[in-house]
Design an enzyme around this catalytic site. Structure first.
Site, PDB file in Angstrom:
ATOM      1  CB  THR A  94      -0.807  31.803 -35.189  1.00 30.74           C
ATOM      2  OG1 THR A  94      -0.014  30.376 -35.105  1.00 30.74           O
ATOM      3  CG2 THR A  94      -1.680  32.208 -34.680  1.00 30.74           C
ATOM      4  N   GLY A  96      27.238  36.530 -14.084  1.00 30.21           N
ATOM      5  CA  GLY A  96      27.000  37.414 -13.413  1.00 30.21           C
ATOM      6  C   GLY A  96      26.666  38.833 -13.758  1.00 30.21           C
ATOM      7  CD  GLU A 118       7.254  28.315 -37.273  1.00 25.60           C
ATOM      8  OE1 GLU A 118       5.955  27.429 -37.524  1.00 25.60           O
ATOM      9  OE2 GLU A 118       7.849  29.286 -37.445  1.00 25.60           O
TER      10      GLU A 118
END
Length: 392
Positions: A140, A348, A372
Site C-alpha cells: 500500500t 451499557g 487487506e
C-alpha cells in the site's frame, strides 16, 4: 465487575467433531498462551498506544509464526486449518496480536517460501519463524490502496545492484522490522518483490501516531530514498501482481478465522454479563431484546465457523479461489464488528471500559474491515465472480 476469561469455544453445530486431535491441541495451547500472556497486559498496551514487549519472540516460541512453512525452514509444517485456529485464538486476545503474526506469516514468510531462492529461504525463514527477526510487507502506498497496479515505487538496475525509490504506508511492524518484503515496479513497469534490510542507506521507517485502532501494534511507513538493494535480494520466483495478491489471499484467509476469535470474546463476555447484571429485579439476560442479540451472535459465529472450516479444507486441497477467500474475509469481519458493537450495548456503560473487550475489539475491527481489501472492494470481487463483469 471483572473481565470474564473465555473458558470454552461456542460450538453449536458440533464442528469440533470435524477437527483432528492435533487441531484441538494446537487451539488449546494458543488459547492458554493468550490467557496467560496477552490478556493480563493487552488493555494497558491499547490504552497507552504501546506494543506488547517481546511479542514476536513469544509468538515464535508457541509456533504461531509461519506455522505452515516447512520444518526445514523453521516452520511447523502444519495444515491450513491449524493456521486458521491459531489466528482465531490470537485475535481473541487482540487484532494487533493476530496482525503481527499474520503479517509475519502470510505477507513476509509466505512470499519468501513461495518465490524466494534457496539461499533466501535459509537466510530469513528460520529467524522469522523464531521471532528473532521481524518482517513487514510493503504494498500500500500513500496514493494507492485498493489499486496496487498503479504503485509508484520503482527500482532500476544499476549493474551490480538495484536502486529503489518510493514509499509505502499503513505498514504493520514497520518501525520494528528487520526486513521488509517490498513490491515495486522494474524499468519495464512490471511488479517484483525485493527484500530490503534494516540498515540499508536511505531506508527509513517513520511511525504512524494518533491511531484510534490497533493501538497495541506499531504501524508506520517504509520510505526508500535511493536505497541500494543487492541483486540477490530480488525474489526470483514471480513477476507481476500475482506475487503480492497471492500473499494477500493467505493473509485474508487468516483474517477470516481471526475475527471469529474477536466475536467469540465479545459474545462470551456478553453472555456472562447478561446472567449476572440485574435490572428491574432480574438478570438482563431474561429480557427478550437481550436474548435476541445473543441468539443472533451465536448464529453468525456458527455460520462463520462453518464458512472457515470448508475454506480451510479447500485451502488444504489447493482449491480455494481468491473470490472464495474474499467472501469469507468480508462476511466474517462484518459479522465480528457487528457483534462487537451490539455486545457493547448489552453491557451499557460498562461496555466502554477497558475491563471489558468490546470497545477495543470494535475499534480494532474498524481497521480490519478496511485492510487487506476493503469491505466494498470484496463485495465487488464477489460481484465480478457472479457476473463476469468488472465493476472496478
Amino acid at each position: 465487575m471483572s473481565y470474564y476469561p473465555l473458558t470454552s469455544i461456542p460450538d453449536y453445530y458440533g464442528i469440533d467433531a470435524l477437527l483432528t486431535e492435533e487441531h484441538k491441541l494446537i487451539r488449546q495451547s494458543v488459547r492458554d498462551w493468550v490467557e496467560s500472556f496477552v490478556m493480563p497486559q493487552i488493555d494497558h498496551a491499547a490504552q497507552n498506544h504501546t506494543d506488547i514487549p517481546n511479542l514476536m519472540r513469544e509468538l515464535g516460541k508457541i509456533g504461531a509464526l509461519g506455522p505452515y512453512i516447512p520444518v526445514e525452514y523453521g516452520g511447523s509444517g502444519l495444515d491450513q486449518i491449524s493456521y486458521g485456529l491459531i489466528m482465531q485464538e490470537l485475535e481473541r486476545g487482540d487484532s494487533a496480536v493476530r496482525s503481527a503474526a499474520s503479517v509475519q506469516s502470510s505477507l513476509v514468510m509466505f512470499p519468501i517460501n513461495e518465490f524466494g531462492s534457496e539461499e533466501q529461504k535459509m537466510k530469513y525463514l528460520p529467524k522469522l519463524a523464531a521471532g528473532e527477526m521481524i518482517g513487514s510487507f510493503g504494498l500500500t502506498e500513500p496514493n494507492h490502496g485498493s489499486d496496487p497496479g498503479s504503485m509508484e515505487t520503482y527500482f532500476k538496475d544499476m549493474g551490480d545492484h538495484y536502486l529503489l525509490n518510493g514509499a509505502k504506508m499503513w505498514i504493520t511492524n514497520s518501525p520494528l522490522c528487520d526486513i521488509a518484503v517490498v513490491w515495486a515496479k522494474n524499468e519495464e513497469g512490471k511488479v517484483q518483490g525485493l527484500i530490503v534490510e534494516r540498515g540499508m542507506e536511505g531506508f527509513t521507517t517513520p511511525e504512524t501516531h494518533n491511531k484510534w485502532s490497533l493501538r497495541a501494534s506499531k504501524t508506520g511507513e517504509l520510505v526508500f530514498n535511493n536505497v541500494k538493494v543487492p541483486k540477490e535480494n530480488l525474489l526470483p520466483g514471480v513477476t507481476g501482481l500475482k506475487g503480492p495478491l497471492s500473499c494477500l489471499n493467505s493473509a485474508r484467509y487468516g483474517i477470516s478465522w481471526g475475527v471469529i476469535g474477536a466475536a467469540i470474546d465479545c459474545h462470551c463476555t456478553a453472555v456472562q454479563y447478561s446472567k449476572e447484571r440485574r435490572q428491574f429485579g432480574k438478570p438482563i439476560g431474561s429480557y427478550q431484546l437481550q436474548q435476541k442479540k445473543l441468539a443472533e451472535f451465536l448464529t453468525e459465529i456458527t455460520k462463520a465457523q462453518l464458512l472457515c472450516l470448508q475454506l480451510g479444507n479447500l485451502k488444504n486441497a489447493h482449491k480455494a479461489t481468491p473470490a472464495q477467500i474474499s467472501m469469507a474475509k468480508r462476511n466474517n469481519v462484518n459479522m465480528a464488528i457487528e457483534i462487537a458493537r451490539e455486545s457493547r450495548q448489552i453491557l451499557g456503560g460498562m461496555g466502554i471500559m477497558g475491563e471489558f473487550p468490546m470497545m477495543r475489539h470494535a475499534a480494532n475491527l474498524e481497521s480490519v474491515i478496511t485492510y487487506e481489501g476493503t469491505h466494498d472492494v470484496h463485495l465487488l470481487i464477489t460481484g465480478l465472480d457472479i457476473t463476469g463483469i468488472n465493476a472496478f
